[in-house]
Design a protein around this motif. Structure first.
Motif, mmCIF file in Angstrom:
data_model
loop_
_atom_site.group_PDB
_atom_site.id
_atom_site.type_symbol
_atom_site.label_atom_id
_atom_site.label_comp_id
_atom_site.label_asym_id
_atom_site.label_seq_id
_atom_site.Cartn_x
_atom_site.Cartn_y
_atom_site.Cartn_z
ATOM 1 N N SER A 1 12.154 -1.567 -5.053
ATOM 2 C CA SER A 1 10.439 -0.556 -4.310
ATOM 3 C C SER A 1 10.109 0.236 -5.300
ATOM 4 O O SER A 1 9.816 1.422 -4.822
ATOM 5 C CB SER A 1 11.442 -0.202 -3.128
ATOM 6 N N LEU A 2 10.546 0.212 -6.241
ATOM 7 C CA LEU A 2 10.123 1.514 -7.202
ATOM 8 C C LEU A 2 8.786 1.792 -7.360
ATOM 9 O O LEU A 2 8.135 0.510 -7.817
ATOM 10 C CB LEU A 2 11.267 1.584 -8.806
ATOM 11 N N ILE A 3 8.033 2.630 -7.717
ATOM 12 C CA ILE A 3 6.877 3.028 -8.358
ATOM 13 C C ILE A 3 6.499 1.975 -9.594
ATOM 14 O O ILE A 3 5.605 1.247 -10.060
ATOM 15 C CB ILE A 3 6.281 4.082 -8.150
ATOM 16 N N GLN A 4 7.579 2.435 -10.333
ATOM 17 C CA GLN A 4 7.608 2.128 -11.482
ATOM 18 C C GLN A 4 7.624 0.156 -11.460
ATOM 19 O O GLN A 4 7.067 -0.385 -13.147
ATOM 20 C CB GLN A 4 8.589 2.835 -12.597
ATOM 21 N N ALA A 5 8.122 0.373 -11.107
ATOM 22 C CA ALA A 5 8.849 -1.517 -10.819
ATOM 23 C C ALA A 5 7.500 -1.793 -10.919
ATOM 24 O O ALA A 5 6.515 -3.383 -10.799
ATOM 25 C CB ALA A 5 10.103 -1.872 -10.505
ATOM 26 N N SER A 6 6.802 -1.719 -9.645
ATOM 27 C CA SER A 6 5.568 -2.537 -9.682
ATOM 28 C C SER A 6 4.502 -1.907 -9.670
ATOM 29 O O SER A 6 3.713 -3.123 -10.107
ATOM 30 C CB SER A 6 5.252 -1.753 -8.136
ATOM 31 N N GLU A 7 4.570 -1.049 -10.819
ATOM 32 C CA GLU A 7 3.371 -1.171 -11.857
ATOM 33 C C GLU A 7 3.292 -2.339 -13.096
ATOM 34 O O GLU A 7 2.580 -2.622 -13.312
ATOM 35 C CB GLU A 7 3.398 0.336 -12.848
ATOM 36 N N ILE A 8 4.982 -2.430 -13.215
ATOM 37 C CA ILE A 8 5.102 -3.971 -14.246
ATOM 38 C C ILE A 8 4.820 -4.795 -13.446
ATOM 39 O O ILE A 8 4.123 -5.385 -14.643
ATOM 40 C CB ILE A 8 6.629 -3.172 -14.813
ATOM 41 N N LEU A 9 5.533 -5.530 -12.049
ATOM 42 C CA LEU A 9 5.058 -6.140 -12.021
ATOM 43 C C LEU A 9 4.038 -6.941 -12.148
ATOM 44 O O LEU A 9 3.788 -8.040 -11.851
ATOM 45 C CB LEU A 9 6.180 -6.344 -10.898
ATOM 46 N N ARG A 10 3.138 -5.532 -11.255
ATOM 47 C CA ARG A 10 1.250 -5.701 -11.458
ATOM 48 C C ARG A 10 0.637 -6.849 -13.038
ATOM 49 O O ARG A 10 -0.170 -7.314 -12.674
ATOM 50 C CB ARG A 10 0.496 -4.049 -11.194
ATOM 51 N N LEU A 11 1.855 -6.320 -14.332
ATOM 52 C CA LEU A 11 1.152 -7.229 -14.739
ATOM 53 C C LEU A 11 1.437 -8.722 -15.272
ATOM 54 O O LEU A 11 0.842 -9.455 -15.544
ATOM 55 C CB LEU A 11 1.658 -6.806 -16.070
ATOM 56 N N LEU A 12 2.440 -9.452 -13.988
ATOM 57 C CA LEU A 12 2.298 -10.269 -13.865
ATOM 58 C C LEU A 12 0.960 -10.804 -13.696
ATOM 59 O O LEU A 12 0.702 -12.263 -13.484
ATOM 60 C CB LEU A 12 3.825 -11.191 -13.202
ATOM 61 N N LEU A 13 0.497 -10.528 -12.637
ATOM 62 C CA LEU A 13 -0.532 -10.587 -11.700
ATOM 63 C C LEU A 13 -1.855 -11.027 -13.060
ATOM 64 O O LEU A 13 -3.089 -11.678 -13.155
ATOM 65 C CB LEU A 13 -1.644 -10.395 -10.600
ATOM 66 N N LEU A 14 -1.732 -9.905 -13.383
ATOM 67 C CA LEU A 14 -3.065 -10.046 -14.968
ATOM 68 C C LEU A 14 -2.474 -11.162 -15.912
ATOM 69 O O LEU A 14 -3.758 -11.976 -16.062
ATOM 70 C CB LEU A 14 -2.655 -7.770 -15.579
ATOM 71 N N ALA A 15 -0.941 -11.747 -16.060
ATOM 72 C CA ALA A 15 -1.111 -12.483 -17.451
ATOM 73 C C ALA A 15 -1.543 -13.208 -16.268
ATOM 74 O O ALA A 15 -1.683 -14.181 -17.077
ATOM 75 C CB ALA A 15 0.476 -12.550 -16.879
ATOM 76 N N ALA A 16 -1.442 -13.973 -15.480
ATOM 77 C CA ALA A 16 -1.845 -15.269 -15.038
ATOM 78 C C ALA A 16 -3.069 -15.384 -14.392
ATOM 79 O O ALA A 16 -3.868 -16.993 -14.615
ATOM 80 C CB ALA A 16 -1.256 -15.090 -13.262
ATOM 81 N N VAL A 17 -4.117 -14.726 -14.832
ATOM 82 C CA VAL A 17 -5.658 -14.137 -14.971
ATOM 83 C C VAL A 17 -5.845 -14.687 -16.781
ATOM 84 O O VAL A 17 -6.628 -15.948 -16.744
ATOM 85 C CB VAL A 17 -6.070 -12.901 -13.888
ATOM 86 N N VAL A 18 -4.947 -14.635 -16.716
ATOM 87 C CA VAL A 18 -5.484 -14.814 -18.535
ATOM 88 C C VAL A 18 -5.342 -16.030 -18.918
ATOM 89 O O VAL A 18 -5.389 -17.032 -19.779
ATOM 90 C CB VAL A 18 -4.566 -14.017 -19.334
#
Length: 219
Positions: free
Chosen positions: A126-143
């Motif tokens: 639930s940490l804000i930093q973790a959410s920002e890093i995890l959002r890169l997973l969605l970016l990677a999925a689009v790429v």
């Protein structure tokens, strides 16, 4: 008719984005004029469907609140057009598009599990930093979808990212303002479509050059 029959290339996706920006701007202006005429701004809680707050215009905070309102409605309209328009183009030209089934299988076997893993991890950390890093997973999925299946893969991935972020926001684990989530979806989706269209265009030109070389050898 001629436009629908043309290959989806980078200029066509760029024109789609420009049209989406113009329409979103008009939509935002319409809503802004309505609010100014009404004299108040009503904020709706999307999670519960209730009125969160009512701001009556005429205070020192009007400029900041109206700016946030305008940007949010502008990005929201742009995202809606950007997500639906490529799917409409795909559907209207599906007979001329190869490997449609492969893209759907890829979405079901790779993109959906990726979105599920993202939501599971986002709920676990639930940490804000973790959410920002995890959002890169969605970016990677689009790429990855863009690289593997071009603009059609990017279109489906962008829709899935939008739904995933909306589910996460509904669960209350985003820790980010909705306007920033909208901007994330807009940027990821727009860049994914351009990247995918560029990939398809390069493959198409490579195939044309190969065909030309074969014809020259035959002659």
């Amino acid at each position: 008719g001629d436009e629908l029959g043309r290959p989806v290339d980078v200029p066509r996706i760029a024109r789609l984005h420009i049209a989406a920006l113009l329409v979103a701007g008009l939509y935002m202006l319409k809503d802004l004029v309505y609010v100014l005429a009404d004299g108040q701004l009503i904020d709706i809680d999307q999670r519960h469907g209730t009125v969160a707050s009512v701001h009556v215009l005429g205070t020192a905070s009007d400029a900041a609140i109206l700016t946030t309102f305008a940007i949010s409605h502008f990005i929201g309209a742009f995202v809606g057009i950007m997500l639906l328009s490529p799917l409409a183009i795909w559907w209207s030209t599906r007979g001329a598009q190869p490997h449609n089934r492969d893209i759907l299988v890829f979405t079901a076997t790779w993109l959906l599990p990726t979105a599920a893993a993202y939501l599971l991890l986002a709920e676990s950390f639930s940490l804000i930093q973790a959410s920002e890093i995890l959002r890169l997973l969605l970016l990677a999925a689009v790429v990855v979808a863009s690289l593997k299946h071009g603009w059609r893969g990017a279109a489906l991935a962008a829709v899935l990212v939008s739904v995933t972020v909306e589910v996460q926001d509904h669960l209350g684990s985003t820790h980010v303002q909705p306007i920033l989530l909208q901007a994330f979806i807009a940027i990821v989706g727009a860049m994914g479509l351009l990247f995918g269209a560029a990939r398809d265009e390069l493959l198409r030109r490579d195939w044309e050059m190969t065909q030309l070389a074969e014809r020259l050898r035959d002659t």
